[in-house]
Motif scaffolding. Structure first.
Motif, PDB file in Angstrom:
ATOM      1  N   LEU A 113       0.956  -1.239   0.148  1.00  0.00           N
ATOM      2  CA  LEU A 113      -0.018  -0.033  -0.136  1.00  0.00           C
ATOM      3  C   LEU A 113       1.004   1.200   0.048  1.00  0.00           C
ATOM      4  O   LEU A 113       0.559   2.388  -0.840  1.00  0.00           O
ATOM      5  N   THR A 114       2.015   1.067   0.853  1.00  0.00           N
ATOM      6  CA  THR A 114       2.829   2.387   0.909  1.00  0.00           C
ATOM      7  C   THR A 114       3.403   2.657  -0.537  1.00  0.00           C
ATOM      8  O   THR A 114       3.713   3.933  -0.938  1.00  0.00           O
ATOM      9  N   GLU A 133       3.937   5.774  -5.504  1.00  0.00           N
ATOM     10  CA  GLU A 133       4.013   5.556  -6.712  1.00  0.00           C
ATOM     11  C   GLU A 133       2.799   6.665  -7.381  1.00  0.00           C
ATOM     12  O   GLU A 133       3.461   7.549  -8.581  1.00  0.00           O
ATOM     13  N   LYS A 134       2.023   6.773  -6.700  1.00  0.00           N
ATOM     14  CA  LYS A 134       0.767   7.967  -7.204  1.00  0.00           C
ATOM     15  C   LYS A 134       1.393   9.207  -6.847  1.00  0.00           C
ATOM     16  O   LYS A 134       1.043  10.233  -7.583  1.00  0.00           O
ATOM     17  N   GLU A 135       2.039   9.530  -5.838  1.00  0.00           N
ATOM     18  CA  GLU A 135       2.410  10.856  -5.493  1.00  0.00           C
ATOM     19  C   GLU A 135       3.674  11.249  -6.456  1.00  0.00           C
ATOM     20  O   GLU A 135       3.630  12.289  -6.945  1.00  0.00           O
ATOM     21  N   ARG A 136       4.546  10.243  -6.915  1.00  0.00           N
ATOM     22  CA  ARG A 136       5.369  10.617  -7.902  1.00  0.00           C
ATOM     23  C   ARG A 136       4.807  10.834  -9.213  1.00  0.00           C
ATOM     24  O   ARG A 136       5.435  11.621  -9.968  1.00  0.00           O
ATOM     25  N   ASP A 145      -5.047  17.044   3.915  1.00  0.00           N
ATOM     26  CA  ASP A 145      -4.382  16.104   3.494  1.00  0.00           C
ATOM     27  C   ASP A 145      -4.511  15.883   1.784  1.00  0.00           C
ATOM     28  O   ASP A 145      -5.513  16.742   1.102  1.00  0.00           O
ATOM     29  N   SER A 146      -3.754  15.239   1.148  1.00  0.00           N
ATOM     30  CA  SER A 146      -4.104  14.908  -0.233  1.00  0.00           C
ATOM     31  C   SER A 146      -4.441  13.419  -0.483  1.00  0.00           C
ATOM     32  O   SER A 146      -3.846  12.394   0.195  1.00  0.00           O
ATOM     33  N   ILE A 147      -5.243  12.995  -1.529  1.00  0.00           N
ATOM     34  CA  ILE A 147      -5.697  11.483  -1.561  1.00  0.00           C
ATOM     35  C   ILE A 147      -5.822  11.198  -2.903  1.00  0.00           C
ATOM     36  O   ILE A 147      -5.587  11.875  -3.941  1.00  0.00           O
ATOM     37  N   SER A 198     -22.089  -0.711  -1.023  1.00  0.00           N
ATOM     38  CA  SER A 198     -20.550  -0.453  -1.626  1.00  0.00           C
ATOM     39  C   SER A 198     -19.611  -0.101  -0.664  1.00  0.00           C
ATOM     40  O   SER A 198     -19.856   0.185   0.490  1.00  0.00           O
ATOM     41  N   TYR A 199     -18.433   0.169  -1.353  1.00  0.00           N
ATOM     42  CA  TYR A 199     -17.375   0.547  -0.414  1.00  0.00           C
ATOM     43  C   TYR A 199     -16.757   1.676  -1.388  1.00  0.00           C
ATOM     44  O   TYR A 199     -16.670   1.731  -2.530  1.00  0.00           O
ATOM     45  N   GLU A 200     -16.173   2.726  -0.460  1.00  0.00           N
ATOM     46  CA  GLU A 200     -15.348   3.964  -1.334  1.00  0.00           C
ATOM     47  C   GLU A 200     -14.059   4.112  -0.189  1.00  0.00           C
ATOM     48  O   GLU A 200     -14.368   3.954   0.992  1.00  0.00           O
ATOM     49  N   GLY A 201     -13.129   4.197  -0.775  1.00  0.00           N
ATOM     50  CA  GLY A 201     -11.799   4.668  -0.037  1.00  0.00           C
ATOM     51  C   GLY A 201     -10.791   5.358  -0.976  1.00  0.00           C
ATOM     52  O   GLY A 201     -10.763   5.423  -2.245  1.00  0.00           O
ATOM     53  N   HIS A 202      -9.903   5.872   0.065  1.00  0.00           N
ATOM     54  CA  HIS A 202      -8.844   6.706  -0.685  1.00  0.00           C
ATOM     55  C   HIS A 202      -7.614   6.374   0.262  1.00  0.00           C
ATOM     56  O   HIS A 202      -7.758   6.050   1.490  1.00  0.00           O
ATOM     57  N   LEU A 203      -6.267   6.315  -0.551  1.00  0.00           N
ATOM     58  CA  LEU A 203      -5.035   6.751   0.162  1.00  0.00           C
ATOM     59  C   LEU A 203      -4.985   8.097   0.548  1.00  0.00           C
ATOM     60  O   LEU A 203      -5.329   8.793  -0.279  1.00  0.00           O
ATOM     61  N   ALA A 204      -4.294   8.306   1.620  1.00  0.00           N
ATOM     62  CA  ALA A 204      -4.232   9.877   2.031  1.00  0.00           C
ATOM     63  C   ALA A 204      -2.889   9.969   2.641  1.00  0.00           C
ATOM     64  O   ALA A 204      -2.178   9.200   3.357  1.00  0.00           O
TER      65      ALA A 204
END
Length: 226
Positions: free
Chosen positions: A46-47, A52-55, A79-81, A117-123
């Motif tokens: 996950l990290t 990767e998404k931040e880069r 935060d950014s997500i 349903s499910y919704e989620g984000h990396l933060a």
């Protein structure tokens, strides 16, 4: 679930029947916090996905509100997500979404929650990042029923701050007592979205998490578990 949850004698998680433990905790006291509950290898994956998404400059500033009322308010949250999507081919996303569906199915049966349903984000919170006290369930769209947060921060100490402060008195809210939880890598917290005010205290270094919600239908009234 065995590929995600960590089988450790040092963890309070009931690996023989983890879904029942989650359901029981949601009834009373309404929340469940566990340290070292998630496999280190899964946390690392996950990290790496978040990094990767931040880069790739794929993170966006998080806002408050919903739909046309959504707005970025830096004085409330910082935060950014990156939102997880069902079509994402990343194995770590596929496995996490499958786990969320398994938990959702169990809570539908055990607690009669109208979960759809499910919704989620990396933060990612920057150094000094925070999120002021709030409820996770939107006033105009009360679909979020259960909040599930997994933490990705290695070697986190009290001096690093960034605690999740959960206000435990359902009537008094932010005027009542609270419990602070450190966002250790591998820790997870689950609570009823409509009932518990909470906030992220300022962090002394960047702070990472995977935050998500088990959701009901848009036309469902709020159903709480007591």
């Amino acid at each position: 679930m065995k590929d995600i949850f960590r089988a450790s004698t040092d963890c309070a998680f009931n690996f023989d029947n983890p879904l029942d433990q989650i359901a029981t905790a949601l009834i009373d006291p309404g929340y469940l916090y566990l340290e070292d509950a998630i496999q280190p290898s899964f946390i690392q994956n996950l990290t790496e996905l978040l990094e990767e998404k931040e880069r790739a400059d794929a993170l966006t500033r998080a806002g408050i509100g919903k739909g046309l009322a959504l707005e970025v308010r830096s004085e409330i949250r910082s935060d950014s997500i990156f939102w997880l999507e069902p079509q994402d081919p990343s194995p770590v996303v596929v496995d996490w979404l499958a786990l969320m569906e398994t938990i959702s199915q169990h809570l539908r049966r055990a607690l009669f929650l109208p979960l759809e349903s499910y919704e989620g984000h990396l933060a990612r919170y920057p150094e000094g990042g925070f999120y002021k006290p709030h409820l996770d369930q939107h006033r105009i769209s009360p679909t979020r029923q259960v909040t599930i947060i997994a933490y990705l921060n290695p070697d986190w100490s009290d001096n690093d701050g960034g605690q999740l402060r959960l206000y435990t008195d359902l009537q008094k809210g932010i005027r009542g007592p609270s419990i602070d939880f450190l966002p250790h890598a591998g820790s997870i917290i689950i609570f009823r979205s409509a009932d518990f005010w909470h906030e992220v205290l300022p962090a002394a270094r960047p702070r990472m998490s995977l935050t998500g919600w088990l959701r009901g239908r848009e036309d469902n009234p709020l159903i709480t578990v007591h």
